[in-house]
Structures are given as structure tokens and as C-alpha cells.
Motif scaffolding. Sequence first.
Motif, PDB file in Angstrom:
ATOM      1  N   UNK A 141       0.939  -1.287  -0.136  1.00  0.00           N
ATOM      2  CA  UNK A 141       0.010  -0.042  -0.028  1.00  0.00           C
ATOM      3  C   UNK A 141       0.946   1.112  -0.009  1.00  0.00           C
ATOM      4  N   UNK A 142       1.816   1.182   0.674  1.00  0.00           N
ATOM      5  CA  UNK A 142       2.762   2.337   0.947  1.00  0.00           C
ATOM      6  C   UNK A 142       3.442   2.645  -0.614  1.00  0.00           C
ATOM      7  N   UNK A 143       3.786   1.513  -1.302  1.00  0.00           N
ATOM      8  CA  UNK A 143       4.280   1.755  -2.821  1.00  0.00           C
ATOM      9  C   UNK A 143       3.454   2.259  -3.609  1.00  0.00           C
ATOM     10  N   UNK A 144       2.161   1.925  -3.362  1.00  0.00           N
ATOM     11  CA  UNK A 144       1.015   2.398  -4.321  1.00  0.00           C
ATOM     12  C   UNK A 144       0.900   4.019  -3.926  1.00  0.00           C
ATOM     13  N   UNK A 145       0.817   4.231  -2.773  1.00  0.00           N
ATOM     14  CA  UNK A 145       0.661   5.624  -2.389  1.00  0.00           C
ATOM     15  C   UNK A 145       1.753   6.583  -2.926  1.00  0.00           C
ATOM     16  N   UNK A 209       3.897   2.046   6.505  1.00  0.00           N
ATOM     17  CA  UNK A 209       2.971   2.537   5.180  1.00  0.00           C
ATOM     18  C   UNK A 209       3.646   3.974   5.004  1.00  0.00           C
ATOM     19  N   UNK A 210       3.791   4.874   5.868  1.00  0.00           N
ATOM     20  CA  UNK A 210       4.301   6.410   5.793  1.00  0.00           C
ATOM     21  C   UNK A 210       5.613   6.317   5.218  1.00  0.00           C
ATOM     22  N   UNK A 211       6.465   5.701   5.673  1.00  0.00           N
ATOM     23  CA  UNK A 211       7.772   5.622   5.149  1.00  0.00           C
ATOM     24  C   UNK A 211       8.109   5.090   4.091  1.00  0.00           C
ATOM     25  N   UNK A 212       7.442   3.875   3.584  1.00  0.00           N
ATOM     26  CA  UNK A 212       7.456   3.651   2.445  1.00  0.00           C
ATOM     27  C   UNK A 212       7.123   4.492   1.383  1.00  0.00           C
ATOM     28  N   UNK A 213       5.716   5.156   1.370  1.00  0.00           N
ATOM     29  CA  UNK A 213       5.350   6.031   0.545  1.00  0.00           C
ATOM     30  C   UNK A 213       6.264   7.263   0.450  1.00  0.00           C
ATOM     31  N   UNK A 214       6.741   7.652   1.349  1.00  0.00           N
ATOM     32  CA  UNK A 214       7.742   8.824   1.415  1.00  0.00           C
ATOM     33  C   UNK A 214       9.223   8.363   0.655  1.00  0.00           C
TER      34      UNK A 214
END
Length: 330
Positions: A141-145, A209-214
Motif C-alpha cells: 500500500x505504501x508503494x502504491x501511495x 506505510x508512511x515511510x514506504x510512501x515517502x
Amino acid sequence: MSKSVPVVSHIGQIRGKNVLGNIMSTVPKLLMPVVGILLFLAIWNVVAKNIDTSLGQFPGPAQVWEQTFTLIDEHSAQREKAAAFYERQEVRNAKRVAQDPTYVPKIRDFTGAPTFFDQIWTSLYTVMVGFFIASIVAVPVGILCGLSKSAYSAMNPLIQIFKPVSPLAWLPLVTMVVSAVYVSDDPMFSKSFITSAFTVSLCCLWPTLINTAVGVSNIDSDLVNVSKVLRLKPLSHVQKIVLPASIPMIFTGLRLSLGIGWMVLIAAEMLAQNPGLGKFVWDEFQNGSSESLARIMVAVITIGLIGFLLDRLMLSVQRLVSWDKNAVLR
């Protein structure tokens, strides 16, 4: 030949100085943690002598050290009881089979109280299951975001709403849902384990999730351009560009999540009286014996040491999978 001797000697002196310099630079790194620990123990010992509670004097390092070995002895004694219990069953079943060959032996489980080390294993197993569930959800989900601004815009309100929710708020809801949904005459896992694991998952989901998205959204534009030039398919783009470039941020989130999950689990076990270190602490508090405070301190120190080792484990995995082996990781 006569000139080579001084050169070799000079090289040996340089190497000797380098080795000595390395040793001298390493000594402070090893010495300072020892100094810090000794200073902490000294302050703890002095402060403990001046604190009297309803259960007696607050335990110092010596009392905690003594109770550590007491807990080890209790574990060994319980294991001996379990071994003797199963041995008696085997002897009894062997006699019954000798008398009646059609008899089907039955082995009953040992129902003795779990020891301190049993509780440690229960907590470790629970937190790793909860952390694994959270990770397999949070990373994709983080990668998608990180790749899609639309997906991030859709997920961001949910992240900001649920991220600060306390585990104490999630626990009653999870308990009721598990009781209603997980219904079986012969369950593979106990309801207490499922409840604790999912509570951990809900609370340690967000940092990853947040760190992956960033990390994904901040990939170097040159790497993105290389992917475009090579016309990589979306899945190949993620595998060959996105994941290697964002691994440091992903593992930062995983390390934060694992630390939060470990803290959440102890609180959940104390509140719900689920098996684990949290229940051990609460039981000792309710016990109210003169040794209870020292045994609680043993559990507190154990919880801290396990949290530290889990973080070091994640750091080692990060070094193993990271493409940049020279990166400074702490």
C-alpha cells in the motif's frame, strides 16, 4: 638489497602505527557504553535505597539479579515436572498396551503454569506474527501511495485518523470481532493470540506505510528516467527501480513499526490478561509479594533488551538486502 631493509622497516612501523591507532579509536567506543551502564546502575542503587513502597523497598540491581536466577530455577523446575509427567504417562500407557493390545494410548498435555521464559516466547511469537501481517499490508500500500498521488490522496485521511489511535482503544473492538468471527470447536490458534496479534498489526501498520510512501515518492528522477528509457513494465519498474532505491526508508518504517508493535503488545497483554510478558508483569503486581517488584524489574529489563535485539535484527536484515553496503546505519 641494502636499501630495501630500511624501506621494509619503515612500512612495518607505519602498519604498526595504523593498528595502534585503530585500537585507540576503538577503545572509547567500547568503554563509553560500559561507563554509561555502570553509572546508571550506581544511580539506580542509590535511588532504590531511598524509596519505600507498600510492598517494601524498591529493588536495586542486586535484588533484580537475584530474582533473575530465581526465575531461571523456576523454569528448570517446571521443565523437570513436565518431563516427569510425560514419563509417567508413557509408563502407564505401556502397561495398558501390554495388558490390552487394542488399547489406543492417550497423551495429555502438561497443564502447569507457564514460566517467565514461556511468557517471553509467547510474546515474541505474537509480536512477529502481528508485525508480519502489518508489513505485508503496509509495504504494498505504501508503494502504491508513493507511485500514485491519487492513491495517496485517498489514503491520507485514513492514515491521519487511525494513526494516533491508542492500542487500548483498538483492543475491545478487536476482542469483540474475534469472538464473533473466530468460532471453531477445534481452533488452530487461541482467541487471545489472535486478539493480541491483530491489535499489534493495527498499531504498527502506519509507520511502515508512511515511510514506504515517502521513500518511493522521493526516488531520484534520474532512476525514473532510466526506467522510462528502458520502457520497463510497472512490475519490473517496482522490482528493479522502486524497491532498491527505497529500501532505506522502508526499513526505517519497519524498525519503527516493530518497536511500536512490541510496546503495544505488552500493553495489550496487561489489559486483556492475554498470555505473555504483559500478563506476567500484571500477575506479579497483583501477587503483592516482597519479591514482586524485583521480578517486575526483571521483566522490564527483559522487555527493553528484547526490543533492542529486535531493532538490531532489523538493522542486520537491512544491511543484508540494501544495495549500499557503505551506508551508515544506526
